[in-house]
Design a protein around this motif. Structure first.
Motif, mmCIF file in Angstrom:
data_model
loop_
_atom_site.group_PDB
_atom_site.id
_atom_site.type_symbol
_atom_site.label_atom_id
_atom_site.label_comp_id
_atom_site.label_asym_id
_atom_site.label_seq_id
_atom_site.Cartn_x
_atom_site.Cartn_y
_atom_site.Cartn_z
ATOM 1 N N VAL A 133 -6.334 55.446 79.476
ATOM 2 C CA VAL A 133 -7.306 55.615 78.509
ATOM 3 C C VAL A 133 -8.211 56.079 78.600
ATOM 4 O O VAL A 133 -9.309 55.012 78.888
ATOM 5 C CB VAL A 133 -6.284 55.117 77.359
ATOM 6 C CG1 VAL A 133 -7.283 56.080 76.125
ATOM 7 C CG2 VAL A 133 -4.768 55.416 77.483
ATOM 8 N N SER A 134 -9.082 57.233 78.585
ATOM 9 C CA SER A 134 -10.585 57.470 78.454
ATOM 10 C C SER A 134 -10.605 57.268 77.376
ATOM 11 O O SER A 134 -10.162 57.920 76.122
ATOM 12 C CB SER A 134 -11.264 58.305 79.151
ATOM 13 O OG SER A 134 -12.431 58.957 79.598
ATOM 14 N N ALA A 135 -11.777 55.950 76.741
ATOM 15 C CA ALA A 135 -11.860 56.322 75.658
ATOM 16 C C ALA A 135 -13.885 56.671 75.121
ATOM 17 O O ALA A 135 -14.623 56.997 76.235
ATOM 18 C CB ALA A 135 -12.234 55.005 74.930
ATOM 19 N N ALA A 136 -13.817 57.009 73.983
ATOM 20 C CA ALA A 136 -15.580 57.490 73.821
ATOM 21 C C ALA A 136 -16.582 56.664 73.721
ATOM 22 O O ALA A 136 -15.326 55.978 74.028
ATOM 23 C CB ALA A 136 -15.818 58.679 72.549
ATOM 24 N N HIS A 137 -17.610 56.448 73.827
ATOM 25 C CA HIS A 137 -18.735 55.949 74.785
ATOM 26 C C HIS A 137 -18.676 55.172 73.215
ATOM 27 O O HIS A 137 -19.125 55.290 72.158
ATOM 28 C CB HIS A 137 -20.301 56.434 74.204
ATOM 29 C CG HIS A 137 -20.747 56.416 74.975
ATOM 30 N ND1 HIS A 137 -22.536 56.525 75.768
ATOM 31 C CD2 HIS A 137 -20.811 55.507 75.748
ATOM 32 C CE1 HIS A 137 -22.823 56.021 76.096
ATOM 33 N NE2 HIS A 137 -22.111 54.998 76.841
ATOM 34 N N GLY A 138 -18.248 53.854 74.280
ATOM 35 C CA GLY A 138 -18.459 52.910 72.976
ATOM 36 C C GLY A 138 -17.096 51.886 72.596
ATOM 37 O O GLY A 138 -17.271 51.271 71.672
ATOM 38 N N ARG A 139 -16.048 53.038 72.441
ATOM 39 C CA ARG A 139 -14.843 53.447 71.745
ATOM 40 C C ARG A 139 -13.968 52.283 72.445
ATOM 41 O O ARG A 139 -12.545 52.189 71.293
ATOM 42 C CB ARG A 139 -14.624 53.778 70.755
ATOM 43 C CG ARG A 139 -15.833 54.923 70.435
ATOM 44 C CD ARG A 139 -16.234 54.042 69.558
ATOM 45 N NE ARG A 139 -17.624 55.218 68.753
ATOM 46 C CZ ARG A 139 -18.471 54.713 68.537
ATOM 47 N NH1 ARG A 139 -18.850 53.806 68.583
ATOM 48 N NH2 ARG A 139 -19.649 55.444 67.949
ATOM 49 N N ALA A 140 -14.074 51.527 73.876
ATOM 50 C CA ALA A 140 -13.098 51.398 74.452
ATOM 51 C C ALA A 140 -12.257 49.507 73.743
ATOM 52 O O ALA A 140 -11.177 50.261 73.489
ATOM 53 C CB ALA A 140 -13.341 50.705 75.244
#
Length: 250
Positions: A65-72
């Motif tokens: 899953v690809s997350a927004a910047h910093g939201r992993a």
């Protein structure tokens, strides 16, 4: 003993696209081997945010899953809560985790969420051009600090392991370095140990991997390994800060 190098089945037989000499490739190898040896590939969900780790979308062979910047960490927590039977981990860089996503990783650790975070720290914003990162060393140059990091204006490097170790909930916290053979071996042991904590239903586990960035450091790959030994590891010493399983065994 065979000298043949076997590619982990967690990684597709394609180029990884990392810069020559970048230790992200070594980190990927160790993570993939650990997942395979623990029999986790089929049940794993890997969360990839923005940064050099994003290139993993092209070569990892598992659910991602690809997350927004910093939201992993926040995304990983959501997946783990909805699918507790899945093995969920995030792979983040220092700009992503220690700056843009600082609140996410701190909150996940403080709540003792049952995920694992692998943190690749090369003390720079690698993919976006070499800007000053929270982990950039004092005196180390960056595109946004051309004279080197000055504590009076940019503050001191952020020690994420020490910061997370303040919280009571985390189960495993360790820092390893990938600039030597012994360091690579210790890193793989730490990754497998962190993964095992999650498998056993323990709280938040975290492994920091000290890496390099030949491109943005402006050094030959071999010179970056020496720089790490003489500079980086003095600021960020390796070791296991917390291992609840080890404490129980004692």
């Amino acid at each position: 003993m065979s000298g043949e190098m076997i590619r982990t089945t967690a990684i597709k037989p394609v180029p990884n696209a990392f810069c020559p000499g970048c230790l992200h490739s070594m980190a990927s190898k160790l993570i993939g081997e650990s997942l395979e040896e623990l029999g986790l590939i089929e049940k794993t969900v890997m969360v990839i945010p923005v940064g050099c780790s994003t290139m993993g979308l092209n070569f990892w062979k598992m659910d991602m899953v690809s997350a927004a910047h910093g939201r992993a960490p926040a995304v990983a927590v959501g997946i783990k809560r909805v699918q507790p039977e899945s093995f969920v981990f995030a792979y983040q860089g220092d700009g992503d985790l220690a700056s843009i996503g600082l609140s996410e990783v701190l909150s996940a650790a403080n709540r003792g969420e049952k995920i694992t975070v692998i943190f690749a720290n090369n003390s720079t914003y690698g993919m976006t051009g070499g800007q000053l990162a929270p982990t950039t060393l004092v005196g180390q140059k960056a595109t946004t600090a051309p004279r080197g990091r000055n504590p009076e204006t940019e503050g001191y490097p952020t020690d994420m392991c020490a910061l997370l170790n303040v919280f009571k909930a985390p189960s495993f916290i360790a820092r390893c370095a990938l600039n030597s053979v012994s360091g690579v071996r210790e890193a793989k042991r730490a990754i497998k140990r962190a993964f095992q904590h999650q498998l056993d239903g323990d709280a938040f586990s975290f492994v920091e991997l000290m890496t390099n960035c030949p491109t943005n450091w402006g050094m030959a790959p071999l010179d970056t390994l020496k720089f790490m030994e003489e500079n980086t590891l003095k600021q960020f010493p390796v070791g296991v800060l917390r291992d609840r399983k080890g404490e129980e065994q004692e």
